[in-house]
Write a protein that holds these residues in place. Structure first.
Motif, PDB file in Angstrom:
ATOM      1  N   ASN A 180    -108.068 -48.439 -45.765  1.00  8.02           N
ATOM      2  CA  ASN A 180    -109.391 -48.903 -46.154  1.00  8.02           C
ATOM      3  C   ASN A 180    -110.265 -49.189 -44.937  1.00  8.02           C
ATOM      4  O   ASN A 180    -111.443 -48.846 -44.899  1.00  8.02           O
ATOM      5  N   LEU A 181    -109.688 -49.823 -43.918  1.00 12.61           N
ATOM      6  CA  LEU A 181    -110.459 -50.174 -42.725  1.00 12.61           C
ATOM      7  C   LEU A 181    -110.683 -48.968 -41.821  1.00 12.61           C
ATOM      8  O   LEU A 181    -111.626 -48.946 -41.033  1.00 12.61           O
ATOM      9  N   GLY A 182    -109.799 -47.965 -41.934  1.00  8.27           N
ATOM     10  CA  GLY A 182    -109.936 -46.774 -41.107  1.00  8.27           C
ATOM     11  C   GLY A 182    -110.780 -45.726 -41.776  1.00  8.27           C
ATOM     12  O   GLY A 182    -112.008 -45.708 -41.637  1.00  8.27           O
ATOM     13  N   LEU A 183    -110.135 -44.849 -42.550  1.00  8.68           N
ATOM     14  CA  LEU A 183    -110.849 -43.747 -43.204  1.00  8.68           C
ATOM     15  C   LEU A 183    -111.942 -44.261 -44.118  1.00  8.68           C
ATOM     16  O   LEU A 183    -113.009 -43.649 -44.240  1.00  8.68           O
ATOM     17  N   LEU A 200    -107.441 -35.086 -53.877  1.00  5.69           N
ATOM     18  CA  LEU A 200    -108.132 -35.488 -52.653  1.00  5.69           C
ATOM     19  C   LEU A 200    -109.144 -36.593 -52.947  1.00  5.69           C
ATOM     20  O   LEU A 200    -109.263 -37.563 -52.183  1.00  5.69           O
ATOM     21  N   ALA A 201    -109.865 -36.451 -54.058  1.00  4.67           N
ATOM     22  CA  ALA A 201    -110.823 -37.490 -54.453  1.00  4.67           C
ATOM     23  C   ALA A 201    -110.113 -38.817 -54.718  1.00  4.67           C
ATOM     24  O   ALA A 201    -110.642 -39.885 -54.384  1.00  4.67           O
ATOM     25  N   GLY A 202    -108.923 -38.752 -55.286  1.00  2.94           N
ATOM     26  CA  GLY A 202    -108.154 -39.973 -55.526  1.00  2.94           C
ATOM     27  C   GLY A 202    -107.794 -40.677 -54.233  1.00  2.94           C
ATOM     28  O   GLY A 202    -107.863 -41.913 -54.134  1.00  2.94           O
ATOM     29  N   TYR A 203    -107.423 -39.914 -53.216  1.00  2.00           N
ATOM     30  CA  TYR A 203    -107.067 -40.502 -51.920  1.00  2.00           C
ATOM     31  C   TYR A 203    -108.302 -41.085 -51.233  1.00  2.00           C
ATOM     32  O   TYR A 203    -108.250 -42.194 -50.678  1.00  2.00           O
ATOM     33  N   LYS A 234    -111.986 -45.689 -49.774  1.00  2.00           N
ATOM     34  CA  LYS A 234    -113.304 -46.312 -49.875  1.00  2.00           C
ATOM     35  C   LYS A 234    -113.254 -47.680 -50.540  1.00  2.00           C
ATOM     36  O   LYS A 234    -113.862 -48.640 -50.062  1.00  2.00           O
ATOM     37  N   TYR A 235    -112.542 -47.775 -51.659  1.00  2.02           N
ATOM     38  CA  TYR A 235    -112.581 -49.002 -52.454  1.00  2.02           C
ATOM     39  C   TYR A 235    -111.376 -49.911 -52.224  1.00  2.02           C
ATOM     40  O   TYR A 235    -111.410 -51.086 -52.572  1.00  2.02           O
ATOM     41  N   ASP A 293    -121.290 -42.941 -52.104  1.00  4.40           N
ATOM     42  CA  ASP A 293    -120.861 -43.096 -53.499  1.00  4.40           C
ATOM     43  C   ASP A 293    -120.768 -41.744 -54.198  1.00  4.40           C
ATOM     44  O   ASP A 293    -119.923 -41.535 -55.074  1.00  4.40           O
ATOM     45  N   ALA A 294    -121.670 -40.804 -53.831  1.00  2.00           N
ATOM     46  CA  ALA A 294    -121.680 -39.498 -54.483  1.00  2.00           C
ATOM     47  C   ALA A 294    -120.618 -38.557 -53.931  1.00  2.00           C
ATOM     48  O   ALA A 294    -120.290 -37.554 -54.577  1.00  2.00           O
ATOM     49  N   ALA A 295    -120.067 -38.864 -52.743  1.00  2.00           N
ATOM     50  CA  ALA A 295    -119.151 -37.930 -52.070  1.00  2.00           C
ATOM     51  C   ALA A 295    -117.901 -37.652 -52.897  1.00  2.00           C
ATOM     52  O   ALA A 295    -117.429 -36.509 -52.958  1.00  2.00           O
ATOM     53  N   ILE A 296    -117.362 -38.689 -53.529  1.00  5.45           N
ATOM     54  CA  ILE A 296    -116.127 -38.519 -54.301  1.00  5.45           C
ATOM     55  C   ILE A 296    -116.399 -37.710 -55.570  1.00  5.45           C
ATOM     56  O   ILE A 296    -115.644 -36.800 -55.922  1.00  5.45           O
TER      57      ILE A 296
END
Length: 352
Positions: free
Chosen positions: A187-190, A259-262, A267-268, A77-80
């Motif tokens: 979503n299922l991959g990265l 990058l955070a948007g991607y 993630k979500y 959760d903190a990574a982004i």
């Protein structure tokens, strides 16, 4: 990822040196020298605060908080937010501010999703194209911010507040105000894949943070960023291309927001058009709590990493304890005010 070493002359201290608190920590007794190698004094203190929080929640809820599953989720959760905060660190060290990063994250995610939809969204090429579009979109917004600040002479608070509205408004116009779903393969991959038991998103965030931490502490780009924030006139006199550098700094912040948007999409699984309205404030709070001075010229990537995890641990621990989430906002706000007050006190003590 500590601040650069102390310059050899007063002129260099203003033009291209490290923040004075980080340099002073390296001088004096062997103990202070050791602390200097580990980080600045404020980094040590906030690191202790983080350690106390981790130990406290682990004691209170050992079966819920202190589990590998929960801690991995906390880090993911903190990574982004960490990507946004690292970009913000550069901006604030240069004596600027960027209120637009949350909007840029959303806009980049929307354009990436539209791109992947238009190109099928299932092939590796489509996913890579979406990533490129997200990063380049964020970079373009960031360069616009930097150009208006550096060449337009508009205060960064006004510029980035304006581009925050423009980017969020643009995302709403494109989507009609409705969240878009990311391609399932993304979503299922990265989004869900792990390496050595750790989510790929975390590895990406860690790699970017390490790289930019080294650049900030050891490379010319970092020294010039400190120089501009410490004394912009001295930086110009020392040959730093200030306007060009500011464009690069804001461009970097925008690129990381893209990058955070991607990664948020991965993630979500959705664009989260209305879910990132406070990301800019969270990023600023993390950077300031981590010891970066709002007045510019002082700060480190190490401090920002710690500053990101303090509110993340508070939020996670409060949720497990069943404490109302509003208390997390109260505590983080109080810590933020205390961090700014401490920075002002240190500046006055150093000036005297």
């Amino acid at each position: 990822m500590t601040a650069p070493s102390r310059p050899s002359s007063p002129q260099n201290a203003k033009a291209g040196g490290a923040p004075a608190d980080g340099a002073d920590a390296r001088a004096g007794s062997p103990l202070t020298g050791l602390l200097g190698r580990l980080g600045t004094a404020q980094e040590v203190w906030i690191g202790l605060v983080l350690a106390v929080l981790l130990v406290g929640f682990s004691v209170l809820e050992p079966d819920s908080f202190a589990t590998s599953f929960n801690l991995l989720n906390l880090v993911a959760d903190a990574a982004i937010l960490l990507l946004l905060a690292i970009g913000m660190t550069y901006v604030i060290i240069s004596a600027g501010i960027d209120l637009s990063v949350g909007g840029l994250l959303v806009f980049s995610g929307v354009t990436a999703t539209k791109t992947m939809e238009a190109t099928g969204g299932t092939s590796t090429g489509s996913l890579l194209l979406g990533a490129a579009v997200a990063v380049l979109t964020g970079l373009a917004w960031g360069v616009l911010n930097g150009a208006l600040v550096a060449y337009g002479r508009i205060p960064p608070l006004i510029v980035t507040l304006g581009t925050l509205g423009m980017s969020l408004g643009g995302a709403l116009l494109i989507t009609g105000g409705v969240d878009m779903r990311a391609p399932g393969r993304l979503n299922l991959g990265l989004g869900l894949d792990k390496f050595a038991g750790v989510p790929l998103i975390v590895w990406i965030s860690v790699a970017v943070t390490l790289l930019l931490g080294v650049v900030l502490a050891q490379c010319r780009f970092g020294r010039h960023t400190y120089a501009i924030g410490s004394n912009i006139k001295a930086a110009r006199n020392s040959g730093v291309q200030v306007n060009r550098h500011l464009v690069k700094v804001y461009g970097l912040a925008g690129l990381l927001a893209g990058l955070a948007g991607y990664l948020s999409l991965a993630k979500y699984g959705i664009t989260g058009v209305s879910a990132h309205s406070t990301d800019n404030l969270q990023a600023i709070a993390a950077v300031v709590i981590g010891g970066t001075s709002l007045f510019g010229g002082a700060g480190t990537a190490t401090g920002t990493v710690i500053g990101v995890f303090i509110p993340a641990v508070l939020q996670n621990g409060f949720q497990i304890l069943g404490v109302k989430p509003f208390w997390q906002q109260v505590v983080v706000g109080a810590v933020l005010i205390a961090a700014v007050y401490l920075d002002q006190w240190r500046r006055k003590a150093r000036d005297n």
